[in-house]
Design an enzyme around this catalytic site. Sequence first.
Site, PDB file in Angstrom:
ATOM      1  N   LEU A  50      40.820  43.136  37.640  1.00 31.24           N
ATOM      2  CA  LEU A  50      39.737  42.153  37.712  1.00 31.24           C
ATOM      3  C   LEU A  50      39.201  42.119  39.137  1.00 31.24           C
ATOM      4  O   LEU A  50      39.956  41.842  40.059  1.00 31.24           O
ATOM      5  CB  LEU A  50      40.350  40.779  37.373  1.00 31.24           C
ATOM      6  N   HIS A  51      37.942  42.418  39.328  1.00 28.57           N
ATOM      7  CA  HIS A  51      37.404  42.310  40.688  1.00 28.57           C
ATOM      8  C   HIS A  51      35.904  42.039  40.741  1.00 28.57           C
ATOM      9  O   HIS A  51      35.343  41.868  41.821  1.00 28.57           O
ATOM     10  CB  HIS A  51      37.696  43.589  41.486  1.00 28.57           C
ATOM     11  N   ARG A  52      35.230  42.000  39.588  1.00 34.39           N
ATOM     12  CA  ARG A  52      33.777  41.787  39.606  1.00 34.39           C
ATOM     13  C   ARG A  52      33.454  40.414  40.184  1.00 34.39           C
ATOM     14  O   ARG A  52      34.081  39.408  39.780  1.00 34.39           O
ATOM     15  CB  ARG A  52      33.202  41.821  38.194  1.00 34.39           C
ATOM     16  N   ARG A  54      39.500  41.956  47.010  1.00 38.56           N
ATOM     17  CA  ARG A  54      38.498  40.886  46.812  1.00 38.56           C
ATOM     18  C   ARG A  54      39.093  39.746  45.976  1.00 38.56           C
ATOM     19  O   ARG A  54      38.910  38.569  46.272  1.00 38.56           O
ATOM     20  CB  ARG A  54      37.285  41.466  46.086  1.00 38.56           C
ATOM     21  N   ASP A  78      37.621  44.531  34.050  1.00 41.49           N
ATOM     22  CA  ASP A  78      36.172  44.431  34.233  1.00 41.49           C
ATOM     23  C   ASP A  78      35.649  45.648  34.982  1.00 41.49           C
ATOM     24  O   ASP A  78      34.530  45.665  35.471  1.00 41.49           O
ATOM     25  CB  ASP A  78      35.784  43.115  34.928  1.00 41.49           C
TER      26      ASP A  78
END
Length: 388
Positions: A212-214, A247, A309
Amino acid sequence: MKVINVVGARPNFVKIASIIRAIDKYNSIYPNRIDQILVHTGQHYDENMSRLFFLDLAIPKPDINLEVGSSSHAEQTAEIMTRFEKVCLNENPTHVLVVGDVNSTIACALVATKLGIKVIHVEAGLRSFDRSMPEEINRILTDAISDILFTSEESANANLNREGISPEKIFFVGNVMIDTLFEQREKANKSNILDCIGIKKEVISKYGVLTLHRPANVDDKEVFKEILEALKFIAVNIPIIFPIHPRTLQTINMYDLKDYFTWELFNDIYAHKEAITDGISNDLINAIPPLGYLDFLHLLSNAAIVFTDSGGIQEETTVLGIPCITIRDNTERPITVSNGTNIIAGNRRENIIGSFFSQLNHPKKTQLPPLWDGKAAERIVEILSRYT
Ligand code: UD1
C-alpha cells in the site's frame, strides 16, 4: 544509435533490467550497433528501494546518478529536468528511453524532446482515466511527446489511438516486467525470506501479502484507517504480511496508526531468523521492511492472496495465478481483470472484505495475457534495431 536508459523509482528497475540485457545480447551479435548508458535520477535512493534491486537483478551500476532525492512533485520534476538536460548535452544521445509512469519518466522525456532527442516510452498507453493520480498525468504527457511507444496490453493501443497518436509509432510488444519475473523466478525460489518471517511449511500458501503506498490510500488518515480496519478483520482469517513502503511508514507514524501492526519483524527481519519461529500474528498486520526483488517475488509466489494498490503487482499476480485484490477504484491494467486474477475492490471496508471472501470461495483463475511470454524486451530491441 545511442540510447540513454532512464530509471528513477523502484518499479523502473524491474522493467529496465530485461531491456538492458536484451540490448547487450543484441550487441553481442551486432557489435556496437546500440550504445546504451544508464542514468539513475535518484528519485528512490534507499538501500531497500534502490540498491537491492540493482544487486538482485544484476543491473549494471548507473553511469550517472542525478541524486535528486525526495521533494515535492514540482521540485523533484524540475530538479531532474535541470540535471538531466546537462547529461543530454554532454552525452548527445540519439534516443532517450523511459519506462513506466513515475516523475522521472515525464521529466526526462520532456527534456529529451525539447533537445530534439527521440523519446522511447516503454509501457505506453495505460490509462486509469483518473487524473487525480500523479501517474496518470505522467502517462498522458509522456505518451504525447514520445516518438516510439511500446505497449504491454492491447487496451493501451486503443487508448493511444483514441488520443490521436499515429499508429506507426505504436508497437504492441508485451510486458518487460514479466520478462524479468520469468528470468528471476528460479533464483527467487532460493530466497530464505519465509524462514526469516517465521512462516512455517504448514503456513505456506496460507498467508496474505499487502502492499500500500498510493497517496489516495495512505495520505488521508480516515481513508487509510478504513483500509486498515478491513485488513485487521481479514487478518483473523489469514495472517497478512506487509512490506511497508517509506511513504506509508511516514503516514503511519504521523497519524499514529502503529497499533494496527506488529513491529517485531520490522527492524531486523534477517536477524530474527531463529527467534521468531512460532509463526506470524493473526491479530495484527505483520509489518516488515520493503524487500528486494527476489525476496518479494518469493513471498508473493507462495501467498494465498494479495492485497495491493501497486500497478506492477496486479500484473505479477496475474502471471503467478495468485488471487489479487486491488485497493483502488480503477486500474490502468484492465487485462489483469479480464484475463487475470484481479478484482478491483476500491478502498471501502465492506468492499475489501467482500472481495476477500469472493476470492477465498471462488478464486479467480488466470489466462496468460497475449505476449506476456518473457520476450517483450527482445521484441523491443528488434524494433529499435530498425533505427540503427
Ligand atoms: C513513486 C511513484 C509511484 C510508484 C512508486 C513505487 C511518482 C509520482 N510516484 O511513488 O508511481 O508506484 O514510486 O515505489 O513518481 N522515500 C524514501 N526512500 C526512497 C524513496 C522515497 O524514504 O528511496 C520516501 C520519501 O520520504 C518520499 C516518499 O517516500 O517523500 C515518497 O517517494 P516518491 O518518490 O515521492 O513517491 P512514491 O510514493 O515512492
